[in-house]
Design an enzyme around this catalytic site. Structure first.
Site, PDB file in Angstrom:
ATOM      1  N   ASP A  81     -12.502  -3.958   5.911  1.00 36.51           N
ATOM      2  CA  ASP A  81     -12.853  -3.312   4.940  1.00 36.51           C
ATOM      3  C   ASP A  81     -13.601  -2.177   5.445  1.00 36.51           C
ATOM      4  O   ASP A  81     -14.421  -1.876   6.739  1.00 36.51           O
ATOM      5  CB  ASP A  81     -13.098  -3.692   3.698  1.00 36.51           C
ATOM      6  CG  ASP A  81     -13.812  -3.222   2.916  1.00 36.51           C
ATOM      7  OD1 ASP A  81     -13.120  -1.986   1.757  1.00 36.51           O
ATOM      8  OD2 ASP A  81     -15.585  -2.993   2.501  1.00 36.51           O
TER       9      ASP A  81
ATOM     10  N   ASP B 230     -15.419   0.316   2.898  1.00 33.64           N
ATOM     11  CA  ASP B 230     -16.778   0.968   2.410  1.00 33.64           C
ATOM     12  C   ASP B 230     -17.523   0.338   2.375  1.00 33.64           C
ATOM     13  O   ASP B 230     -17.424  -1.005   2.137  1.00 33.64           O
ATOM     14  CB  ASP B 230     -16.275   1.780   1.270  1.00 33.64           C
ATOM     15  CG  ASP B 230     -15.909   2.829   1.004  1.00 33.64           C
ATOM     16  OD1 ASP B 230     -15.477   3.397   2.191  1.00 33.64           O
ATOM     17  OD2 ASP B 230     -15.157   3.089  -0.490  1.00 33.64           O
TER      18      ASP B 230
ATOM     19  N   ASP C 215     -12.721  17.915 -13.387  1.00 32.14           N
ATOM     20  CA  ASP C 215     -11.167  17.152 -13.011  1.00 32.14           C
ATOM     21  C   ASP C 215     -12.040  15.710 -12.190  1.00 32.14           C
ATOM     22  O   ASP C 215     -11.891  14.426 -12.717  1.00 32.14           O
ATOM     23  CB  ASP C 215     -10.476  17.562 -11.534  1.00 32.14           C
ATOM     24  CG  ASP C 215      -9.829  19.195 -12.780  1.00 32.14           C
ATOM     25  OD1 ASP C 215      -9.982  18.623 -13.923  1.00 32.14           O
ATOM     26  OD2 ASP C 215      -9.589  20.291 -11.622  1.00 32.14           O
TER      27      ASP C 215
ATOM     28  N   THR D 178      -8.069  -0.710   3.068  1.00 34.11           N
ATOM     29  CA  THR D 178      -9.468   0.619   2.267  1.00 34.11           C
ATOM     30  C   THR D 178      -8.635   1.216   0.804  1.00 34.11           C
ATOM     31  O   THR D 178      -7.685   1.343   1.227  1.00 34.11           O
ATOM     32  CB  THR D 178     -10.118   1.544   2.903  1.00 34.11           C
ATOM     33  OG1 THR D 178     -10.926   1.673   1.787  1.00 34.11           O
ATOM     34  CG2 THR D 178      -8.726   2.659   3.755  1.00 34.11           C
TER      35      THR D 178
ATOM     36  N   LYS E 274      -4.797  -5.393  -1.234  1.00 33.98           N
ATOM     37  CA  LYS E 274      -5.230  -5.394   0.372  1.00 33.98           C
ATOM     38  C   LYS E 274      -4.555  -6.977   0.987  1.00 33.98           C
ATOM     39  O   LYS E 274      -4.007  -6.438   1.993  1.00 33.98           O
ATOM     40  CB  LYS E 274      -6.654  -5.936   0.531  1.00 33.98           C
ATOM     41  CG  LYS E 274      -7.255  -4.630   0.058  1.00 33.98           C
ATOM     42  CD  LYS E 274      -8.341  -4.504   0.588  1.00 33.98           C
ATOM     43  CE  LYS E 274      -9.460  -3.180   0.445  1.00 33.98           C
ATOM     44  NZ  LYS E 274     -10.308  -2.455   0.534  1.00 33.98           N
TER      45      LYS E 274
ATOM     46  N   ASP F 233     -17.536  -6.219   2.450  1.00 31.18           N
ATOM     47  CA  ASP F 233     -18.689  -6.939   1.625  1.00 31.18           C
ATOM     48  C   ASP F 233     -18.569  -7.382   0.279  1.00 31.18           C
ATOM     49  O   ASP F 233     -19.222  -7.400  -0.143  1.00 31.18           O
ATOM     50  CB  ASP F 233     -19.317  -4.911   2.284  1.00 31.18           C
ATOM     51  CG  ASP F 233     -18.741  -4.131   1.064  1.00 31.18           C
ATOM     52  OD1 ASP F 233     -19.225  -3.581  -0.161  1.00 31.18           O
ATOM     53  OD2 ASP F 233     -17.607  -4.164   1.282  1.00 31.18           O
TER      54      ASP F 233
ATOM     55  N   ASN G 261     -14.630  -8.301  -4.069  1.00 31.25           N
ATOM     56  CA  ASN G 261     -13.186  -8.125  -4.682  1.00 31.25           C
ATOM     57  C   ASN G 261     -12.230  -8.506  -3.524  1.00 31.25           C
ATOM     58  O   ASN G 261     -10.895  -8.089  -3.563  1.00 31.25           O
ATOM     59  CB  ASN G 261     -13.352  -6.599  -4.741  1.00 31.25           C
ATOM     60  CG  ASN G 261     -14.017  -6.207  -5.984  1.00 31.25           C
ATOM     61  OD1 ASN G 261     -14.323  -7.128  -6.803  1.00 31.25           O
ATOM     62  ND2 ASN G 261     -15.049  -5.073  -6.142  1.00 31.25           N
TER      63      ASN G 261
END
Length: 300
Positions: free
Chosen positions: A53, A55, A81, A160, A205, A228, A231
Site C-alpha cells: 500500500d 499512503d 471543485d 493504491t 485491491k 497501514d 481497510n
C-alpha cells in the site's frame, strides 16, 4: 406476496453485487495496466512477490493530497471543485450503500477534476509533484523492506487507491517493479472524468492482486503484503506473508491476534495524528479535505 422488507432485501443484494462487480472491474483494469507497464521487463521465474500500500505505508500522509495540492497550484481546478468532491467521498465512506445516488456521485467525482486533461499532461505534472512534494516523505523503513524483496529477486508492486499514473511514477522513482492504482477512463488520451469500475480500495485491491498473480504466475501463499489500514484486510489475508506497517488501531489489533509482524516507523505524536486523520475520513476524501483546508488557510 412480496413485502416491503423483501423488496428492500433484494435491492440491498443488488447493490452489494454491483459494488462487488465494480471492485472486480477496478482490480482487473489496474492489473491490466501493470501488465502493460512490465511487458518489456526481464522475465522473472520466482513465484513470490511483495505488494505495498502507499499512503502511510510507503509514504507519510496521503499521496492524493500532494497530487491535489500540486494540481491546484497549476490551475487544474478550483477550491469549490475539490471541496465538492471531498464531501461526496466522505459521505460515501460513512454512509455507503444506504444512498445509491450519493454512492454514484462519489464514484463519479473521485477523479473528475482531471476531466479534459490528457494522460501525458498528468504524467508530466505527476513527475514534478513527486520531486517537489513526495520524495522526501517516503518512509526509509518501508523503502528498506521493499529493497529487501528486490534483493531477493522478488518483484515488488505498489497497490493504491491513488490514480494509477501517479502510482506508477512513485514505483519507478523507487526502482520497484510496477504499480496498480485507480484507473481513470480516457478516450484518445483525454480523461473523461469517470472511473473504470471503482476506486482501487479495500476489496478491489485484493481483486487486482489476484488478477495480476494469475497473469504473472505467482503463488499468493508465498507472497507478502504490507499496509497501514484495516481497510486492506482483504489484501493482507490473501497472501501468505502479511505485515502491518504504521498500522491503525483496528489493524494493529488484528495483526497481534493473528501473529502478524508489525513495523511502525512513526514517532508517538505523529502516529496519533496520522491515525486520527485516517479514522475520520481516509483515502481520497482525506486528501481532498486536507488540500482544501490548507488552501483556504493560505488565502486568509
Amino acid at each position: 406476496m412480496s413485502t416491503a422488507r423483501d423488496r428492500q432485501r433484494r435491492r440491498d443484494e443488488l447493490r452489494r453485487k454491483d459494488l462487488q462487480r465494480r471492485s472486480v472491474l477496478a482490480g482487473e483494469a489496474s492489473a491490466a495496466s501493470a501488465e502493460v507497464e512490465s511487458a518489456l521487463s526481464t522475465p522473472n521465474e520466482k513465484v513470490s512477490a511483495a505488494f505495498f500500500d502507499v499512503d502511510n505505508t510507503v509514504m507519510q500522509g496521503a499521496s492524493i493530497f500532494h497530487l491535489a495540492r500540486g494540481l491546484y497550484r497549476r490551475k487544474f481546478f478550483t477550491t469549490s471543485d475539490i471541496v465538492g468532491a471531498a464531501w461526496k467521498q466522505a459521505y460515501f465512506r460513512f454512509v455507503g450503500v444506504e444512498n445509491p445516488e450519493h454512492v454514484e456521485a462519489a464514484r463519479n467525482s473521485a477523479l473528475s477534476f482531471i476531466a479534459g486533461h490528457t494522460v501525458r499532461e498528468l504524467q508530466e505534472v505527476g513527475e514534478e509533484i513527486f520531486d517537489e512534494a513526495m520524495s522526501d516523505r517516503i518512509w526509509p523503513g518501508t523503502r528498506a523492506l521493499a529493497q529487501l524483496h528486490l534483493d531477493q529477486g522478488e518483484r515488488v508492486w505498489l497497490v493504491t487507491a491513488a490514480p494509477v499514473e501517479i502510482a506508477q511514477i512513485i514505483a519507478r522513482k523507487l526502482g520497484l517493479t510496477g504499480a496498480m492504482g485507480t484507473v481513470a477512463e480516457h478516450v484518445d488520451g483525454v480523461y473523461t472524468g469517470q472511473l473504470v469500475g471503482d476506486m482501487l480500495h479495500g476489496p478491489a485491491k485484493a481483486e487486482a492482486v489476484k488478477a495480476l498473480a494469475a497473469r504473472e504466475g505467482l503463488d499468493l501463499s508465498q507472497c507478502a503484503a504490507y499496509s497501514d489500514s484495516a481497510n486492506d484486510l482483504p489484501l493482507l489475508q490473501l497472501v501468505g506473508r502479511p505485515c502491518a506497517v504504521n498500522p491503525d488501531a483496528r489493524l494493529r489489533r488484528h495483526a497481534k491476534a493473528h501473529g502478524w509482524p508489525i513495523r511502525d516507523y512513526r514517532t508517538g505524536r505523529k502516529a496519533a495524528r496520522v491515525g486520527f486523520a485516517a479514522g475520520l475520513v481516509g483515502g481520497a476524501a482525506a486528501g481532498a479535505v486536507a488540500a482544501a483546508s490548507t488552501l483556504r488557510e493560505k488565502r486568509r
